[in-house]
Design a protein around this motif. Structure first.
Motif, PDB file in Angstrom:
ATOM      1  N   VAL A 248     -12.238  -0.118   3.170  1.00 43.48           N
ATOM      2  CA  VAL A 248     -11.065   0.293   2.390  1.00 43.48           C
ATOM      3  C   VAL A 248      -9.801  -0.011   3.188  1.00 43.48           C
ATOM      4  O   VAL A 248      -9.689   0.386   4.360  1.00 43.48           O
ATOM      5  CB  VAL A 248     -11.125   1.803   2.056  1.00 43.48           C
ATOM      6  CG1 VAL A 248      -9.909   2.213   1.233  1.00 43.48           C
ATOM      7  CG2 VAL A 248     -12.409   2.129   1.295  1.00 43.48           C
ATOM      8  N   PHE A 249      -8.854  -0.711   2.551  1.00 39.15           N
ATOM      9  CA  PHE A 249      -7.602  -1.099   3.201  1.00 39.15           C
ATOM     10  C   PHE A 249      -6.409  -0.553   2.420  1.00 39.15           C
ATOM     11  O   PHE A 249      -6.407  -0.579   1.180  1.00 39.15           O
ATOM     12  CB  PHE A 249      -7.466  -2.625   3.270  1.00 39.15           C
ATOM     13  CG  PHE A 249      -8.569  -3.334   3.985  1.00 39.15           C
ATOM     14  CD1 PHE A 249      -8.533  -3.500   5.362  1.00 39.15           C
ATOM     15  CD2 PHE A 249      -9.651  -3.837   3.280  1.00 39.15           C
ATOM     16  CE1 PHE A 249      -9.543  -4.168   6.031  1.00 39.15           C
ATOM     17  CE2 PHE A 249     -10.674  -4.505   3.935  1.00 39.15           C
ATOM     18  CZ  PHE A 249     -10.619  -4.671   5.313  1.00 39.15           C
ATOM     19  N   ARG A 250      -5.391  -0.102   3.143  1.00 39.00           N
ATOM     20  CA  ARG A 250      -4.129   0.264   2.503  1.00 39.00           C
ATOM     21  C   ARG A 250      -3.394  -1.011   2.116  1.00 39.00           C
ATOM     22  O   ARG A 250      -3.230  -1.917   2.932  1.00 39.00           O
ATOM     23  CB  ARG A 250      -3.266   1.106   3.439  1.00 39.00           C
ATOM     24  CG  ARG A 250      -3.782   2.528   3.638  1.00 39.00           C
ATOM     25  CD  ARG A 250      -2.770   3.359   4.434  1.00 39.00           C
ATOM     26  NE  ARG A 250      -3.232   4.742   4.584  1.00 39.00           N
ATOM     27  CZ  ARG A 250      -4.021   5.173   5.565  1.00 39.00           C
ATOM     28  NH1 ARG A 250      -4.414   4.308   6.504  1.00 39.00           N
ATOM     29  NH2 ARG A 250      -4.403   6.431   5.626  1.00 39.00           N
ATOM     30  N   MET A 251      -2.918  -1.058   0.878  1.00 37.73           N
ATOM     31  CA  MET A 251      -2.217  -2.252   0.408  1.00 37.73           C
ATOM     32  C   MET A 251      -0.835  -2.388   1.027  1.00 37.73           C
ATOM     33  O   MET A 251      -0.287  -3.487   1.101  1.00 37.73           O
ATOM     34  CB  MET A 251      -2.087  -2.205  -1.121  1.00 37.73           C
ATOM     35  CG  MET A 251      -3.384  -2.378  -1.882  1.00 37.73           C
ATOM     36  SD  MET A 251      -4.039  -4.055  -1.779  1.00 37.73           S
ATOM     37  CE  MET A 251      -2.721  -5.005  -2.525  1.00 37.73           C
ATOM     38  N   THR A 252      -0.245  -1.312   1.479  1.00 34.63           N
ATOM     39  CA  THR A 252       1.119  -1.369   2.001  1.00 34.63           C
ATOM     40  C   THR A 252       1.204  -2.016   3.380  1.00 34.63           C
ATOM     41  O   THR A 252       2.143  -2.754   3.669  1.00 34.63           O
ATOM     42  CB  THR A 252       1.716   0.044   2.081  1.00 34.63           C
ATOM     43  OG1 THR A 252       0.792   0.900   2.789  1.00 34.63           O
ATOM     44  CG2 THR A 252       1.970   0.601   0.694  1.00 34.63           C
ATOM     45  N   ASP A 253       0.222  -1.741   4.246  1.00 38.78           N
ATOM     46  CA  ASP A 253       0.283  -2.291   5.602  1.00 38.78           C
ATOM     47  C   ASP A 253      -1.024  -2.927   6.067  1.00 38.78           C
ATOM     48  O   ASP A 253      -1.113  -3.405   7.197  1.00 38.78           O
ATOM     49  CB  ASP A 253       0.707  -1.208   6.594  1.00 38.78           C
ATOM     50  CG  ASP A 253      -0.256  -0.021   6.636  1.00 38.78           C
ATOM     51  OD1 ASP A 253      -1.317  -0.079   5.984  1.00 38.78           O
ATOM     52  OD2 ASP A 253       0.057   0.960   7.323  1.00 38.78           O
ATOM     53  N   GLY A 254      -2.055  -2.928   5.222  1.00 40.98           N
ATOM     54  CA  GLY A 254      -3.323  -3.563   5.568  1.00 40.98           C
ATOM     55  C   GLY A 254      -4.196  -2.761   6.508  1.00 40.98           C
ATOM     56  O   GLY A 254      -5.259  -3.243   6.925  1.00 40.98           O
ATOM     57  N   SER A 255      -3.787  -1.551   6.870  1.00 43.32           N
ATOM     58  CA  SER A 255      -4.579  -0.760   7.816  1.00 43.32           C
ATOM     59  C   SER A 255      -5.906  -0.346   7.199  1.00 43.32           C
ATOM     60  O   SER A 255      -6.036  -0.215   5.977  1.00 43.32           O
ATOM     61  CB  SER A 255      -3.791   0.464   8.271  1.00 43.32           C
ATOM     62  OG  SER A 255      -3.462   1.290   7.173  1.00 43.32           O
TER      63      SER A 255
END
Length: 290
Positions: A248-255
């Motif tokens: 699972v990745f955050r779309m805002t920063d790719g973390s």
């Protein structure tokens, strides 16, 4: 001259699938996706921890082998340390194994079985040494040979079969350094992931709350197409779940929110000009994208 690599033959041995699948399923039940498994994958440090742990155990066994060969005392404590270090090494290896492709799992199965056989030799060696009988050194050397073979397969898993490396590491160099059109803003439906090409690299585009979020489309874990994944929200932030192994990745920063991925997903900078969505590679401090 045709190159013959043992791991290639193992990777294509479909007869291993029954056992490999059983080990994978059992591991998935004991180690379901979550915080514990994220720790075992190495999410907390940004790369897999299994190879580092393996170096400790194998180093102990190497030292013991040198002492046995030279007739020097002190091999027994090193063997004990090596066996103790093999336990967390095996657990982290199983965690990574459960999120691998079929070919990788076949090689991983043989890698693991060779390690088990080697450790059994070392356990037998300790027993013989404790009784003062002969053969402890020879049995330990046989175990070392098995572990050396297993280590060779482990290296091929990492470097030939790409189990563990960041599959998106090339983006700062392959992606567009200058603003590049990837389509009209009218082409992107709200909260519906779409795939486009940005120069040489595929990207995933998400129109969300009047803004646009763009990630490299190939998952950093195993290069799965992220645009086929599910969009969810974590703490009010849109996230994408990999369709293959459920990173699972955050779309805002790719973390990374959850593994098995350990490296962040590359994010591209976005702007709108004359109704066209444009992107370029986001600069990383210390990395020259030219």
């Amino acid at each position: 001259m045709k190159q013959i690599v043992l791991s290639d033959r193992i990777a294509n041995a479909r007869r291993l699938d029954r056992v490999a699948g059983a080990v994978r399923d059992a591991t998935g039940k004991v180690l379901p996706q979550g915080k514990v498994k994220d720790v075992l994958h190495g999410l907390w440090q940004g790369h897999p921890i299994h190879p580092a742990l393996a170096q400790f155990a194998f180093g102990c066994f190497t030292g013991a082998a040198l002492l046995d060969v030279t007739g020097s005392p002190g091999a027994t404590p090193l063997i004990r340390f090596g066996i103790a270090g093999s336990l967390p090494t095996a657990v982290t290896g199983l965690a990574d194994y459960s999120a691998a492709h079929e070919e990788q799992q076949r090689v991983g199965l043989v890698h693991g079985l060779a390690n088990v056989a080697g450790l059994l030799c070392y356990a037998g060696s300790l027993r013989l040494r404790a009784k003062g009988g002969r053969g402890g050194g020879a049995l330990a050397l046989a175990g070392y040979g098995l572990l050396a073979g297993a280590a060779t397969l482990g290296g091929e898993l990492s470097f030939r079969w790409a189990t563990g490396p960041n599959h998106a590491a090339e983006v700062p160099h392959a992606g567009p350094a200058d603003w590049t059109d990837i389509g009209s803003v009218a082409d992107f439906a709200p909260d519906q992931p779409a795939r486009r090409m940005a120069g040489l690299i595929p990207v995933m585009v998400l129109a969300h709350d009047g803004d646009f979020l763009v990630l490299h489309d190939r998952c950093a874990h195993m290069a799965a197409p992220l645009h086929q994944g599910e969009i969810t929200t974590t703490d009010g932030v849109p996230c994408v779940t990999c369709p293959w192994h459920h990173s699972v990745f955050r779309m805002t920063d790719g973390s990374v929110v959850h593994g098995p991925a350990t490296a962040p997903q590359p994010v591209l900078d976005v702007r709108v000009r004359d109704g066209q969505l444009q992107v370029k590679v986001r600069e990383i401090p210390g990395v020259d994208a030219s």
